[in-house]
Design an enzyme around this catalytic site. Structure first.
Site, PDB file in Angstrom:
ATOM      1  N   LYS A 188       0.046   4.291  -0.379  1.00  0.00           N
ATOM      2  CA  LYS A 188      -0.618   5.498   0.133  1.00  0.00           C
ATOM      3  C   LYS A 188      -0.351   6.682  -0.815  1.00  0.00           C
ATOM      4  CE  LYS A 188      -0.042   3.511   4.656  1.00  0.00           C
ATOM      5  NZ  LYS A 188      -0.110   3.661   6.082  1.00  0.00           N
TER       6      LYS A 188
ATOM      7  N   SER B 157       3.324  -2.253  10.337  1.00  0.00           N
ATOM      8  CA  SER B 157       4.780  -2.206  10.544  1.00  0.00           C
ATOM      9  C   SER B 157       5.489  -3.505  10.165  1.00  0.00           C
ATOM     10  CB  SER B 157       5.097  -1.801  11.987  1.00  0.00           C
ATOM     11  OG  SER B 157       4.566  -0.505  12.245  1.00  0.00           O
TER      12      SER B 157
ATOM     13  N   ASN C 108       0.870  -1.183   0.000  1.00  0.00           N
ATOM     14  CA  ASN C 108       0.000   0.000   0.000  1.00  0.00           C
ATOM     15  C   ASN C 108       0.908   1.235   0.000  1.00  0.00           C
ATOM     16  OD1 ASN C 108      -1.834   2.027   0.425  1.00  0.00           O
ATOM     17  ND2 ASN C 108      -2.363   1.438   2.520  1.00  0.00           N
TER      18      ASN C 108
ATOM     19  N   HIS D 272      -9.632   0.816   4.991  1.00  0.00           N
ATOM     20  CA  HIS D 272      -8.345   1.099   5.644  1.00  0.00           C
ATOM     21  C   HIS D 272      -8.568   2.069   6.809  1.00  0.00           C
ATOM     22  CE1 HIS D 272      -4.260   2.496   6.319  1.00  0.00           C
ATOM     23  NE2 HIS D 272      -3.862   1.384   5.719  1.00  0.00           N
TER      24      HIS D 272
ATOM     25  N   GLU E 182      -6.978   4.541   7.799  1.00  0.00           N
ATOM     26  CA  GLU E 182      -6.814   5.976   7.477  1.00  0.00           C
ATOM     27  C   GLU E 182      -8.079   6.516   6.808  1.00  0.00           C
ATOM     28  OE1 GLU E 182      -3.067   5.606   5.405  1.00  0.00           O
ATOM     29  OE2 GLU E 182      -2.128   5.088   7.308  1.00  0.00           O
TER      30      GLU E 182
ATOM     31  N   GLY F 109       2.126   2.142  10.725  1.00  0.00           N
ATOM     32  CA  GLY F 109       3.030   3.281  10.583  1.00  0.00           C
ATOM     33  C   GLY F 109       3.695   3.705  11.881  1.00  0.00           C
TER      34      GLY F 109
HETATM   35  C1  PEP Z   1      -0.905   0.136   6.061  1.00  0.00           C
HETATM   36  O1  PEP Z   1      -1.084   1.349   6.031  1.00  0.00           O
HETATM   37  O2  PEP Z   1      -1.732  -0.626   5.544  1.00  0.00           O
HETATM   38  C2  PEP Z   1       0.281  -0.382   6.728  1.00  0.00           C
HETATM   39  C3  PEP Z   1       0.290  -1.623   7.057  1.00  0.00           C
HETATM   40  O3  PEP Z   1       1.298   0.538   6.962  1.00  0.00           O
HETATM   41  P1  PEP Z   1       2.717   0.247   7.655  1.00  0.00           P
HETATM   42  O4  PEP Z   1       3.269  -1.019   7.047  1.00  0.00           O
HETATM   43  O5  PEP Z   1       3.545   1.433   7.346  1.00  0.00           O
HETATM   44  O6  PEP Z   1       2.450   0.067   9.111  1.00  0.00           O
END
Ligand code: PEP
Length: 251
Positions: free
Chosen positions: A11, A214, A9, A96, A98, A174
């Site tokens: 973003k 993460s 992803n 998601h 966000e 994140g």
């Molecule tokens: C995400 O936004 O779907 C995600 C898993 O981000 P990150 O790997 O940066 O935690």
């Protein structure tokens, strides 16, 4: 049996030029050394068409990060599922955290988007997950139940096979704080049991339940060693080709 999925992803990162450079590099490596997992890239809308051309017949699949629930109409700034399939998308990330937190998307809207995606042949990567406050107050299973049941309202047993469920605890996205494998196993088992109640054990066993939060080259091995984790959704660590390659070649 559930398929193994590794999805990136991106973003709101990468211009089309940067996306093409990444895609060409990825394609070259995968051509020489195939992977067993299904590899999916979710770039920003602006790069979808160009990556659709790059990934054609490559075995790498494209996802959108969002879509509108209507098929067409006066919705300035929005993109429909039909436009996404026409541009080469096979999947669409929906729900998601966000989108839920920043853009106020609730379970009913996410459900409308899931139904619209399925109607036009897109496979939803349906994200669910609790916040830290919800986990700490003991509301986690209630939250996951609401997100799943309301998000999947009117999704049939045939259509559930086209959905990938991504368990993404909000506190792990994140933040550099990966959930412990025991916590992920517990959540994935809970999700699969609920899906079994809703759709029967055979249908539920075939659904891929992936983890996001993460994920890095350093933790992918231990995550994928867990039986209940059928893949990963990767944000930050998918932006650099070297790091993403380490993740997809986790074995
Ligand atoms: C995400 O936004 O779907 C995600 C898993 O981000 P990150 O790997 O940066 O935690």
């Amino acid at each position: 049996m559930a398929d193994t999925i590794v999805a990136a992803n991106w973003k709101m990162h990468k211009t089309t030029g940067q996306a093409i450079e990444f895609a060409c590099g990825l394609k070259d490596v995968l051509f020489k050394k195939p992977v067993s997992a299904t590899v999916v890239i979710a770039p920003p809308f602006t790069s979808i068409e160009a990556l659709g051309v790059e990934f054609k017949d490559s075995g790498i699949f494209l996802a959108a990060q969002n879509m509108h629930e209507a098929s067409h109409g006066a919705y300035t700034g929005e993109i429909s599922g039909k436009m996404l399939t026409a541009a080469g998308c096979r999947y669409c990330i929906l729900g998601h955290s966000e989108r839920r937190r920043i853009f106020g998307e609730g379970n009913a809207l996410i459900n409308a988007k899931i139904i619209a995606a399925l109607t036009c042949g897109l496979m939803p990567i349906f994200c669910i997950g609790e916040t830290l406050a919800e986990r700490e107050s003991g509301a986690m299973f209630t939250v996951l139940t609401g997100q799943l049941k309301e998000g999947l309202n009117k999704v049939t047993v045939d259509d559930i096979q086209k959905i990938i469920v991504a368990y993404e605890p909000v506190w792990a996205i994140g933040t550099g704080k990966t959930a412990a494998t025991g916590q992920i196993q517990e959540a994935h088992l809970f999700i699969r049991n609920l899906l079994s109640e809703m759709y029967g054990t055979t249908a539920a066993a075939a659904i891929s339940i992936i983890y996001g939060g993460s994920v890095t080259p350093a933790n992918i091995g231990s995550l994928m060693a867990e039986k209940e984790i059928n893949g990963v959704l990767v944000g930050s660590a998918s932006l650099d080709l070297g790091s993403f390659l380490e993740i997809i070649y986790f074995q």
